[in-house]
Scaffold this active site. Structure first.
Site, short mmCIF file in Angstrom:
data_model
loop_
_atom_site.label_atom_id
_atom_site.label_comp_id
_atom_site.label_asym_id
_atom_site.label_seq_id
_atom_site.Cartn_x
_atom_site.Cartn_y
_atom_site.Cartn_z
N SER A 217 -22.71 10.15 48.17
CA SER A 217 -23.27 9.90 49.50
C SER A 217 -23.46 8.41 49.70
CB SER A 217 -24.62 10.60 49.64
OG SER A 217 -24.51 11.98 49.51
N ARG A 218 -23.57 8.05 50.96
CA ARG A 218 -24.04 6.71 51.28
C ARG A 218 -25.57 6.74 51.18
NH1 ARG A 218 -20.03 3.38 52.88
NH2 ARG A 218 -18.12 4.33 53.69
N ALA A 219 -26.18 5.58 51.28
CA ALA A 219 -27.63 5.48 51.10
C ALA A 219 -28.36 6.39 52.08
CB ALA A 219 -28.07 4.04 51.31
N SER B 127 -32.40 4.39 50.49
CA SER B 127 -32.31 3.26 49.56
C SER B 127 -31.46 2.13 50.14
CB SER B 127 -31.71 3.73 48.23
OG SER B 127 -30.35 4.08 48.43
N THR C 280 -23.97 5.15 46.01
CA THR C 280 -22.75 4.90 45.23
C THR C 280 -21.55 4.70 46.14
OG1 THR C 280 -23.56 6.11 43.31
CG2 THR C 280 -21.18 5.89 43.51
N ASP D 219 -37.10 13.00 52.13
CA ASP D 219 -36.12 13.65 51.26
C ASP D 219 -36.83 14.80 50.56
OD1 ASP D 219 -33.72 14.14 50.08
OD2 ASP D 219 -33.72 12.37 48.78
N SER E 29 -28.69 19.70 48.78
CA SER E 29 -27.74 18.61 49.02
C SER E 29 -26.92 18.33 47.76
CB SER E 29 -28.50 17.35 49.44
OG SER E 29 -27.65 16.24 49.49
N LYS F 23 -38.75 7.86 43.03
CA LYS F 23 -38.83 9.06 43.89
C LYS F 23 -39.63 10.14 43.18
CE LYS F 23 -35.26 10.21 46.31
NZ LYS F 23 -33.92 10.66 46.73
#
Length: 508
Positions: free
Chosen positions: A209-211, A214, A218, A271, A279, A303
């Site tokens: 995934s994109r951020a 954060s 990655t 989240d 997810s 987290k």
């Protein structure tokens, strides 16, 4: 010609391209005094169904009082225009949006009712079809965060998210994967792990995934190094050729509901545990994984803040994964401070390159963590003997096999390139002499985000100290990087007080 009297839906209006970017949300603009708005009482934020040829979208209507939109026109946001693909002036059919029975289940969850499997199926189907507005999706996510999903609800959400998209199937006897639940700045182990594991010939098709909340995900980091927007056939080709890939999951329809929900989670900065588990697992299942190692950093500002929280989340993931026949190994790691030096897409990419290239000044904590996770995955898949994983993984970095594999993966994905360098930087000095006793991960990550990360890929933070280091007054403890002067000044002006980001103890 405009009608003389009242009109009813469905009604035809001329297409106009607004040139307004509303992100992924589908939005249309209508003149507040147009016949259909007056006759049907269409107010701002009304949901409408718009059809053209064989394409249909549900969009949010907004009112315009200027001559930007004619009385017989409907202006489309860029995302809505892409979905319908009309030519200017072509007639679009406007109708009331269909009712959404699934919203009653969302309202029930808000008030503490449990979601049934059929409820979740309908909610996910509506999200993927675009029938939910961002407001609807935000309500669903908030309800699931405030009233956490139980294992049954989480499994149902996982199943629905997998079923709503494509699935990769492989002829390999096993398929490896790796994930980190996040919350730890700079913890960019995944590219290194994939390179190591693939170097042993173990298939590891990594979709990332994109951020979400954060300064970098990655996929954001890899996008500074190579192409990550691959199609399913391209992913298959790369993995069959090189045993691994590092791509953005949002470029393919693997659990498409997750990509839409992540966008809302990013805006809300939430989240929830059930959504997090669904997810993670939906993407792994859809990618065809059989064995997954999951990194659980635990720390007061990560987290996952306590061992009890980690135990709860690990138990939930293992319970849900077991229902799908997915083998999962949870690894608790130190989450008390950032990993590596860089925080932000390009800065973290440079750390990854330094580790893989074996540079003497490469961040040792990033290398140590990555080889431990890679070693665990190699042992988990039976690729190396138990107890030999870390040593074997470290050897693959030391002798260059991992770096060679990483280069080949990037070349197969479209070519390896150098990440950009930051244009502007400013050191932040220690306010006093002392020993670093605590680094607040969340507040330090916020500094990078205020500077523009992840959207500004070269923006972020370079951390210069670790817990236990002795520092002198005036010594730089971190450096802020930005692509614009505005980004740099905004971060400096709005970051938390330095003594809340990095706490110092007495030298005595």
């Amino acid at each position: 010609m405009l009608p003389d009297g009242p009109v009813k839906l469905p009604y035809k209006l001329k297409a106009r391209r607004s040139g307004i970017d509303t992100g992924n949300e589908l939005v249309v603009f209508m003149h507040a005094d147009c016949p259909v708005c007056r006759s049907e009482g269409l107010r701002a934020h009304t949901r409408v169904l718009l059809s053209f040829n064989h394409h249909k979208i549900v969009a949010t209507a907004h009112h315009v009082y200027s001559d930007m939109v004619g009385m017989d026109e409907i202006a489309l946001s860029e995302s809505a225009w892409r979905h319908l693909d009309p030519k200017p002036g072509e007639l679009l059919t406007l109708a009331h949006a269909p009712a959404l029975p699934s919203l009653s289940a969302v309202r029930g969850k808000i008030y503490g009712e449990r979601l049934k499997g059929t409820d979740i199926d309908e909610i996910v189907a509506d999200i993927v079809a675009g029938r939910y507005s961002d407001i609807h999706s935000a309500a669903f996510l908030s309800a699931c965060a405030a009233r956490p999903l139980d294992p049954g609800e989480t499994a149902a959400l996982t199943r629905a998210m997998v079923g709503a998209g494509e699935r990769l199937t492989w002829e390999f006897p096993l398929v490896a994967d790796k994930h980190c639940v996040g919350g730890l700045p700079g913890n960019r182990t995944t590219p290194i792990v994939v390179a190591i594991v693939a170097a042993f010939g173990v298939p590891i098709p990594k979709t990332s995934s994109r951020a979400i909340t954060s300064p970098a995900g990655t996929a954001d980091v890899m996008a500074t190094l190579t192409s990550v927007d691959l199609t399913l056939p391209e992913i298959r080709k790369v993995v069959e050729q090189e045993s691994g890939c590092l791509v953005w999951g949002g470029s393919v329809r693997l659990s498409p509901a997750d990509d839409q929900l992540i966008r809302i989670e990013r805006a809300l900065d939430i989240d929830g545990s059930g959504q997090l588990v669904a997810s993670v697992l939906s993407k792994k299942i859809a990618a065809g994984a059989t064995h997954v190692v999951i990194d659980f950093p635990v720390g007061p500002t990560a987290k996952i803040r306590s061992e009890n929280d980690a135990g709860h989340l690990i138990g939930l993931i293992e319970a849900v994964a077991g229902r799908f026949g997915l083998e999962v190994r949870a690894i608790r790691t130190d989450g008390t401070q950032p990993v590596g030096r860089g925080i932000g897409p390009a800065l973290e990419a440079w750390d990854v390159l330094d580790v893989l290239q074996g540079k003497p000044d490469a961040p040792n904590d990033l290398r140590t963590r990555a080889v431990a996770l890679a070693g665990a995955l190699l042992e988990f898949t039976g690729s190396v003997a138990v107890g030999q994983g870390t040593a074997q993984a470290d050897a693959a970095v030391s002798d260059g096999r991992a770096w060679a594999k990483f280069q080949r993966i990037c070349e197969a994905q479209g070519g390896l390139r150098e990440p950009p360098l930051p244009g502007l930087s400013r050191d932040v000095p220690a306010f006093a002499s002392g020993v670093v006793t605590e680094i607040d991960n969340r507040k330090l990550a916020m500094v990078a985000k205020l500077a523009g990360a992840p959207e500004a890929v070269a923006a972020g933070v370079t951390i210069h100290v670790r817990i236990g280091d002795r520092v002198s007054a005036g010594q730089p403890v971190f450096t802020i990087h930005a692509e614009t002067a505005g980004g740099l000044h905004y971060s400096l002006a709005n970051m938390a007080p330095l003594d809340e980001i990095i706490r110092l103890g007495s030298l005595e």
